[in-house]
Design a protein around this motif. Structure first.
Motif, PDB file in Angstrom:
ATOM      1  N   GLY A   1      97.675  55.840  24.000  1.00 42.58           N
ATOM      2  CA  GLY A   1      96.463  56.808  24.750  1.00 42.58           C
ATOM      3  C   GLY A   1      96.701  57.215  26.107  1.00 42.58           C
ATOM      4  N   THR A   2      97.730  56.342  27.180  1.00 43.10           N
ATOM      5  CA  THR A   2      97.621  57.064  28.226  1.00 43.10           C
ATOM      6  C   THR A   2      99.197  57.428  28.926  1.00 43.10           C
ATOM      7  N   ALA A   3      99.303  58.353  29.703  1.00 44.80           N
ATOM      8  CA  ALA A   3     100.699  58.159  29.991  1.00 44.80           C
ATOM      9  C   ALA A   3     100.884  57.012  31.850  1.00 44.80           C
ATOM     10  N   LEU A   4      99.175  56.143  31.347  1.00 45.30           N
ATOM     11  CA  LEU A   4      99.472  55.670  33.023  1.00 45.30           C
ATOM     12  C   LEU A   4      99.739  54.613  32.466  1.00 45.30           C
ATOM     13  N   TYR A   5      99.941  53.718  31.629  1.00 40.91           N
ATOM     14  CA  TYR A   5     100.196  52.748  30.691  1.00 40.91           C
ATOM     15  C   TYR A   5     100.981  52.412  31.939  1.00 40.91           C
ATOM     16  N   GLY A   6     102.083  52.132  32.580  1.00 39.03           N
ATOM     17  CA  GLY A   6     102.928  51.655  33.423  1.00 39.03           C
ATOM     18  C   GLY A   6     101.638  51.441  34.929  1.00 39.03           C
ATOM     19  N   LEU A   7     102.131  51.625  35.449  1.00 39.79           N
ATOM     20  CA  LEU A   7     100.697  51.871  36.416  1.00 39.79           C
ATOM     21  C   LEU A   7      99.820  51.142  36.434  1.00 39.79           C
ATOM     22  N   ASN A   8      98.785  50.641  35.015  1.00 38.98           N
ATOM     23  CA  ASN A   8      97.670  50.506  34.424  1.00 38.98           C
ATOM     24  C   ASN A   8      98.793  48.626  34.371  1.00 38.98           C
ATOM     25  N   LYS A   9      99.116  49.109  33.607  1.00 42.35           N
ATOM     26  CA  LYS A   9      99.846  47.247  33.805  1.00 42.35           C
ATOM     27  C   LYS A   9     100.591  46.680  35.567  1.00 42.35           C
ATOM     28  N   LEU A  10     101.126  47.450  35.879  1.00 42.74           N
ATOM     29  CA  LEU A  10     101.819  46.875  37.255  1.00 42.74           C
ATOM     30  C   LEU A  10     100.693  46.113  37.973  1.00 42.74           C
ATOM     31  N   TYR A  11      99.105  47.401  37.831  1.00 41.39           N
ATOM     32  CA  TYR A  11      97.513  46.792  38.613  1.00 41.39           C
ATOM     33  C   TYR A  11      97.383  45.369  38.087  1.00 41.39           C
ATOM     34  N   LEU A  12      97.219  45.639  37.030  1.00 39.04           N
ATOM     35  CA  LEU A  12      97.212  43.939  36.019  1.00 39.04           C
ATOM     36  C   LEU A  12      97.882  43.251  36.623  1.00 39.04           C
ATOM     37  N   LEU A  13      99.253  42.945  36.570  1.00 42.38           N
ATOM     38  CA  LEU A  13     100.521  41.364  37.365  1.00 42.38           C
ATOM     39  C   LEU A  13      99.625  41.774  38.816  1.00 42.38           C
TER      40      LEU A  13
ATOM     41  N   LEU B   1     107.592  43.523  38.721  1.00 40.99           N
ATOM     42  CA  LEU B   1     109.092  45.028  38.633  1.00 40.99           C
ATOM     43  C   LEU B   1     108.543  45.147  37.226  1.00 40.99           C
ATOM     44  N   ILE B   2     108.751  46.607  36.796  1.00 43.56           N
ATOM     45  CA  ILE B   2     108.245  46.767  35.375  1.00 43.56           C
ATOM     46  C   ILE B   2     109.045  48.612  34.663  1.00 43.56           C
ATOM     47  N   ARG B   3     109.413  47.765  33.920  1.00 42.08           N
ATOM     48  CA  ARG B   3     110.694  48.884  33.229  1.00 42.08           C
ATOM     49  C   ARG B   3     110.362  49.339  32.275  1.00 42.08           C
ATOM     50  N   LEU B   4     109.969  50.422  31.824  1.00 38.30           N
ATOM     51  CA  LEU B   4     110.040  50.968  30.518  1.00 38.30           C
ATOM     52  C   LEU B   4     110.393  51.848  30.266  1.00 38.30           C
ATOM     53  N   LEU B   5     110.891  51.523  28.796  1.00 41.24           N
ATOM     54  CA  LEU B   5     112.330  51.694  28.669  1.00 41.24           C
ATOM     55  C   LEU B   5     112.272  52.948  27.179  1.00 41.24           C
ATOM     56  N   LYS B   6     111.401  53.262  27.414  1.00 40.87           N
ATOM     57  CA  LYS B   6     110.702  54.536  26.471  1.00 40.87           C
ATOM     58  C   LYS B   6     110.137  55.694  27.097  1.00 40.87           C
ATOM     59  N   PRO B   7     110.332  56.346  26.948  1.00 39.05           N
ATOM     60  CA  PRO B   7     109.903  58.351  27.397  1.00 39.05           C
ATOM     61  C   PRO B   7     108.353  57.912  28.048  1.00 39.05           C
ATOM     62  N   LEU B   8     107.381  58.647  29.082  1.00 37.83           N
ATOM     63  CA  LEU B   8     106.310  58.744  28.935  1.00 37.83           C
ATOM     64  C   LEU B   8     105.294  58.661  27.861  1.00 37.83           C
ATOM     65  N   SER B   9     105.847  59.868  27.184  1.00 39.64           N
ATOM     66  CA  SER B   9     105.470  60.684  25.773  1.00 39.64           C
ATOM     67  C   SER B   9     105.134  59.326  24.788  1.00 39.64           C
ATOM     68  N   TYR B  10     106.130  58.345  25.289  1.00 40.86           N
ATOM     69  CA  TYR B  10     106.305  56.885  24.222  1.00 40.86           C
ATOM     70  C   TYR B  10     104.460  56.248  24.371  1.00 40.86           C
ATOM     71  N   TYR B  11     103.717  55.749  25.313  1.00 38.29           N
ATOM     72  CA  TYR B  11     103.417  55.269  26.001  1.00 38.29           C
ATOM     73  C   TYR B  11     102.055  56.520  25.912  1.00 38.29           C
ATOM     74  N   GLN B  12     101.800  57.262  25.927  1.00 37.84           N
ATOM     75  CA  GLN B  12     100.736  57.998  26.056  1.00 37.84           C
ATOM     76  C   GLN B  12     100.543  57.997  23.549  1.00 37.84           C
ATOM     77  N   LYS B  13     101.379  58.426  23.311  1.00 41.88           N
ATOM     78  CA  LYS B  13     101.070  58.536  22.065  1.00 41.88           C
ATOM     79  C   LYS B  13     101.240  57.172  21.583  1.00 41.88           C
ATOM     80  N   LYS B  14     101.316  55.869  21.674  1.00 42.33           N
ATOM     81  CA  LYS B  14     101.144  54.524  21.258  1.00 42.33           C
ATOM     82  C   LYS B  14      99.621  53.724  22.039  1.00 42.33           C
TER      83      LYS B  14
END
Length: 633
Positions: free
Chosen positions: A28-40, A13-26
């Protein structure tokens, strides 16, 4: 383990606590959550190869827009198939309008699975159907956002019939008699109740219907819903859930039978079934990953508030020891240490079985999960050698000759890889005789390492459930090497009782230890014990769950552990081989010394952590007596 058994599922289970734009900026991808879910999920692939599924929920979506996405797949490659399916949605954007992949608002509004709450599940089917409909996550849908529920879990309930009856009394009509449906509907019922109570409250306060929806989303008491839902559950469980508006939770049973680990910081909350998955995917130290306490739920509100709240009174913790012996990946630091200790603690029994003759003994293991325990066993033998050398050299009254000194200093365990898993046979072999011939070749061996008629061969396995692979394959192949004696060592104690909390071990007749005890009863004229136990089990059906005892323990109480081990050795020894076979099992005392924080040992001891466990073991014995080849719960 020489015999693969299916077991606990895996959750992420993943809960992103910031807006998607935060992960895009930090990142480099808006798919940060999906990428991490795949790894887990990939890092927990060992927990489920029958199927998998994911679900995501988007926060603060306008009415009329889809906000829940789910995809499931079957088979060992299900995780890869799911994420290929999801990736294809973004591949089209990459091909035609790549700049939109940087626009997180557009992605969230137009592409599914771009949510802030993500759930993954890996499935090992212990019983029943193995179909796409059996794959988690499960949805309970409603037009009211706060009444939508998505769940997935690693659980088995022992009292499904009782829980179904409660649903009938509530006026519901569940579509299936499964624990997954009962859990989903029980939580769903109290979610509906909580929604209605809040609606009535805010309606009386004069709020408009639209305003009431926002008030409900903000004030839903998730812990209260879980308390009311789980009040009568009996089983082992880690259950993750997401409500349609964004609240999320992961709940763990009161005895802590099933595992649940979590990590959170100001960016993210993660929950998994195994700790190393979090450590690897997020590069965080071991001490930063915590366990959800038994009887507690980790709750993440839509506003990002994270709490761990009690929903059931915690009981004596009986975390599953099989997780540590076999199921969990050995990359967990504590699991690795525990498995090595299991191997070390076996050394006195092994040395006794070979009369301390290290010169004429070869040590090996049965791949692949026994490897870490094998390292511990070898370390224990080395420690014995050092002590022997010290005692020999210090305690001699006369001067030692150069030859004798060289012999003493050269003593060392002979460690070799003898058994090799060669191939997974296909099931197109249909005739029993042909299948038996093929199974005999599942393992191969390394030739030329054993002195015929002279050497003992010690082979370590992490557990022995049925003994069929040893009898049909491994021992026949090892016999070709001509050892004087083969000593099969199990780093786990004798498996005597069924599991009803997630592992695919539910039928009494499948355990070679049970077969051994029954044969000893018949041989020693104690068959009356079998009938007595059966009658006690029949009578126990009239009792309430908390009054029922495990009457099957009486079957084993007639004999010592050693007597049962010796009979197991006879049972698993093929008639045609020449080699003497001995079986050594880990003791319960040593199991608890090696794994002091995971005392769940009911499959070894018969001491079940919930009342339903005693009911299940008695039913399993009755099924065996009545010739019913079915699960006991």
């Amino acid at each position: 383990m020489s015999e693969q058994i299916k077991h606990e599922c895996g959750i992420a289970l993943i809960r992103l606590l910031k807006p998607l734009s935060y992960y895009q900026k930090k990142y480099g991808t808006a798919l940060y959550g999906l990428n991490k879910l795949y790894l887990l999920m990939e890092k927990q692939h060992n927990r489920g190869q029958d199927g998998a599924g994911i679900a995501t929920i988007k926060l603060d979506v306008q009415p009329g827009k889809r906000y829940i996405s789910r995809h499931r797949a079957m088979g060992a490659n299900a995780v890869a198939e799911i994420f290929e399916y999801v990736q294809n949605k973004f591949a089209e954007v990459q091909k035609n309008t790549p700049e939109l992949l940087q626009d997180t608002e557009w992605l969230k509004e137009n592409i599914s699975f771009t949510g802030e709450v993500l759930m993954g599940h890996l499935r090992y089917g212990t019983h029943g159907k193995n179909s796409i409909e059996s794959c988690h996550p499960f949805l309970r849908q409603n037009n009211w956002m706060t009444r939508n529920l998505v769940i997935s879990g690693n659980f088995n309930m022992t009292n499904v019939d009782e829980l179904l009856e409660q649903l009938f009394e509530l006026g519901q009509h569940p579509k299936e008699r499964t624990d997954t449906v009962t859990v989903l509907e029980k939580i769903g019922h109290f979610l509906d109740t909580e929604n209605q109570e809040l609606f009535d409250k805010y309606k009386a306060d004069g709020f408009s219907n639209e305003a009431i929806s926002h008030q409900i989303a903000e004030h839903l008491d998730v812990a209260s819903i879980l308390r009311r839902s789980a009040k009568t559950w009996d089983g082992g469980y880690t259950i993750s859930g997401i409500l349609g508006h964004g609240d999320a939770f992961v709940m763990r049973d009161p005895a802590g039978i099933r595992p649940a680990f979590y990590y959170h910081d100001d960016e993210i909350v993660i929950v998994t079934s195994e700790r190393p998955a979090i450590q690897t995917a997020f590069n965080v130290p071991l001490e930063s990953v915590k366990e959800i306490k038994p009887g507690h739920a980790l709750i993440v509100k839509k506003n990002g508030r994270v709490t761990e709240e009690q929903f059931r009174e915690p009981e004596v913790q009986k975390s599953c020891s099989f997780e540590r012996i076999y199921f969990s990946r050995g990359s967990d630091a504590s699991v690795y240490r525990e498995r090595k200790q299991l191997g070390r603690l076996l050394c006195p029994q092994i040395l006794g079985a070979i009369d301390n003759d290290l010169k004429n003994t070869v040590f090996s293991f049965i791949p692949n999960t026994a490897e870490v325990a094998f390292y511990g066993m070898v370390e224990g033998i080395h420690k014995y050698v050092k002590q022997y050398q010290r005692d020999t050299l210090l305690n001699r009254a006369d001067r030692i000759s150069d030859k004798e000194l060289e012999e003493v200093l050269n003593i060392a365990p002979r460690v070799e890889k003898i058994a090799i898993k060669d191939v997974k046979l296909r099931t197109f072999i249909t005739q029993d005789a042909d299948r038996g011939e093929m199974v005999a070749h599942v393992y191969d061996t390394t030739y030329g390492l054993i002195k015929r008629g002279t050497d003992n061969l010690v082979v370590l396995d992490d557990s022995i459930v049925r003994g069929t692979t040893l009898k049909q394959s491994i021992l026949k192949i090892l016999d070709r090497l001509g050892p004087k004696k083969v000593i099969v060592v199990s780093s786990a104690p004798q498996i005597r009782y069924p599991d009803c909390y997630g592992i695919d071990m539910s039928r009494m007749g499948e355990f070679v230890a049970f077969e051994a005890a029954i044969s000893l009863l018949r041989e020693t004229g104690k068959e009356a014990v079998i009938e007595e136990v059966y009658q006690n089990c029949l009578e126990s059906q009239k009792l309430g769950n908390k009054q029922v005892k495990n009457y099957v323990q009486q079957i084993y109480n007639q004999f010592t552990d050693q007597q049962i081990s010796d009979r197991i050795a006879k049972i698993i020894t093929p008639k045609e081989i020449q080699t003497e076979v001995q079986v050594i099992y880990q003791t319960l005392d040593n199991l608890h010394k090696a794994i002091p924080d995971h005392l769940g040992d009911w499959y070894f001891s018969g001491n079940y952590p919930t009342p339903g466990g005693n009911k299940v073991v008695n039913k399993a014995f009755m099924n065996w007596m009545e010739g019913k080849n079915q699960r006991a719960y």
